[in-house]
Design a protein around this motif. Structure first.
Motif, mmCIF file in Angstrom:
data_model
loop_
_atom_site.group_PDB
_atom_site.id
_atom_site.type_symbol
_atom_site.label_atom_id
_atom_site.label_comp_id
_atom_site.label_asym_id
_atom_site.label_seq_id
_atom_site.Cartn_x
_atom_site.Cartn_y
_atom_site.Cartn_z
ATOM 1 N N ILE A 167 0.852 -1.194 0.000
ATOM 2 C CA ILE A 167 0.000 0.000 0.000
ATOM 3 C C ILE A 167 0.884 1.239 0.000
ATOM 4 O O ILE A 167 1.710 1.425 0.891
ATOM 5 C CB ILE A 167 -0.912 0.016 1.253
ATOM 6 N N ASP A 168 0.693 2.086 -1.017
ATOM 7 C CA ASP A 168 1.445 3.340 -1.074
ATOM 8 C C ASP A 168 0.530 4.554 -1.024
ATOM 9 O O ASP A 168 0.957 5.678 -1.208
ATOM 10 C CB ASP A 168 2.327 3.379 -2.325
ATOM 11 N N GLY A 169 -0.759 4.315 -0.791
ATOM 12 C CA GLY A 169 -1.714 5.422 -0.718
ATOM 13 C C GLY A 169 -2.330 5.771 -2.058
ATOM 14 O O GLY A 169 -3.194 6.647 -2.130
ATOM 15 N N SER A 170 -1.926 5.084 -3.129
ATOM 16 C CA SER A 170 -2.446 5.400 -4.459
ATOM 17 C C SER A 170 -3.786 4.719 -4.711
ATOM 18 O O SER A 170 -4.168 3.770 -4.033
ATOM 19 C CB SER A 170 -1.451 4.951 -5.535
ATOM 20 N N HIS A 203 3.315 -1.347 3.931
ATOM 21 C CA HIS A 203 3.762 -0.040 3.439
ATOM 22 C C HIS A 203 5.272 0.014 3.573
ATOM 23 O O HIS A 203 5.817 -0.263 4.649
ATOM 24 C CB HIS A 203 3.135 1.111 4.238
ATOM 25 N N ARG A 212 1.855 6.449 8.845
ATOM 26 C CA ARG A 212 1.708 5.390 7.827
ATOM 27 C C ARG A 212 0.953 4.196 8.427
ATOM 28 O O ARG A 212 0.085 3.623 7.788
ATOM 29 C CB ARG A 212 3.061 4.919 7.306
ATOM 30 N N MET A 244 -2.691 4.965 8.595
ATOM 31 C CA MET A 244 -3.310 4.845 7.276
ATOM 32 C C MET A 244 -3.660 3.378 7.001
ATOM 33 O O MET A 244 -4.768 3.063 6.566
ATOM 34 C CB MET A 244 -2.360 5.360 6.187
#
Length: 136
Positions: A9-12, A35, A60, A63
């Motif tokens: 997971i990179d937030g994209s 992450h 992070r 998130m």
């Protein structure tokens, strides 16, 4: 059927789609949201962002925890934050944690941008010891 799947997971948006895919396709598997905190040692993050390294890692983790809490799943959802180069850390994590499958998003770059920027998904596909599903 995989028993343990990691989803980087990179937030994209692409990573979010990969998570949705993993939850739908592997409803009973343990899922780990991973992450990779990239960009070098903690000192670099302090210089670049003017913030405490531990605080950045905690954000992070929050998130990932929020993503895990927002989604229903038959199996457990765990979260992990590691530091390093994304492709290398994803492969290492799969290697060291009895992972059966990697499901990850791709930004779909091609041509010159892929050559210049590299492709995390492409590197993971080539180097990981387990099957990889790339979701666009």
């Amino acid at each position: 059927m995989p028993k343990h799947v990691i989803v980087p997971i990179d937030g994209s948006e692409q990573a979010g789609r990969a998570l949705d895919y993993a939850l739908e396709e592997y409803p009973d598997a343990a899922i780990t949201l991973l992450h990779v905190f990239s960009g070098g040692p903690p000192e670099i993050h302090l210089e670049k962002r003017g913030s405490d390294y531990d605080d950045l890692r905690a954000r992070r983790r929050e998130m990932l925890d929020r993503l895990a809490d927002e989604r229903a799943h038959g199996g457990p959802i765990e979260t992990e934050v590691v530091t390093g180069r994304p492709s290398r850390e994803i492969v290492r994590y799969a290697d060291e944690h009895d992972i059966d499958h990697v499901v990850m998003g791709s930004h779909g770059r091609d041509g010159a941008s892929r050559v210049l920027l590299g492709s995390v998904a492409e590197t993971v596909v080539r180097r990981t010891p387990v099957p990889v599903t790339v979701v666009r």
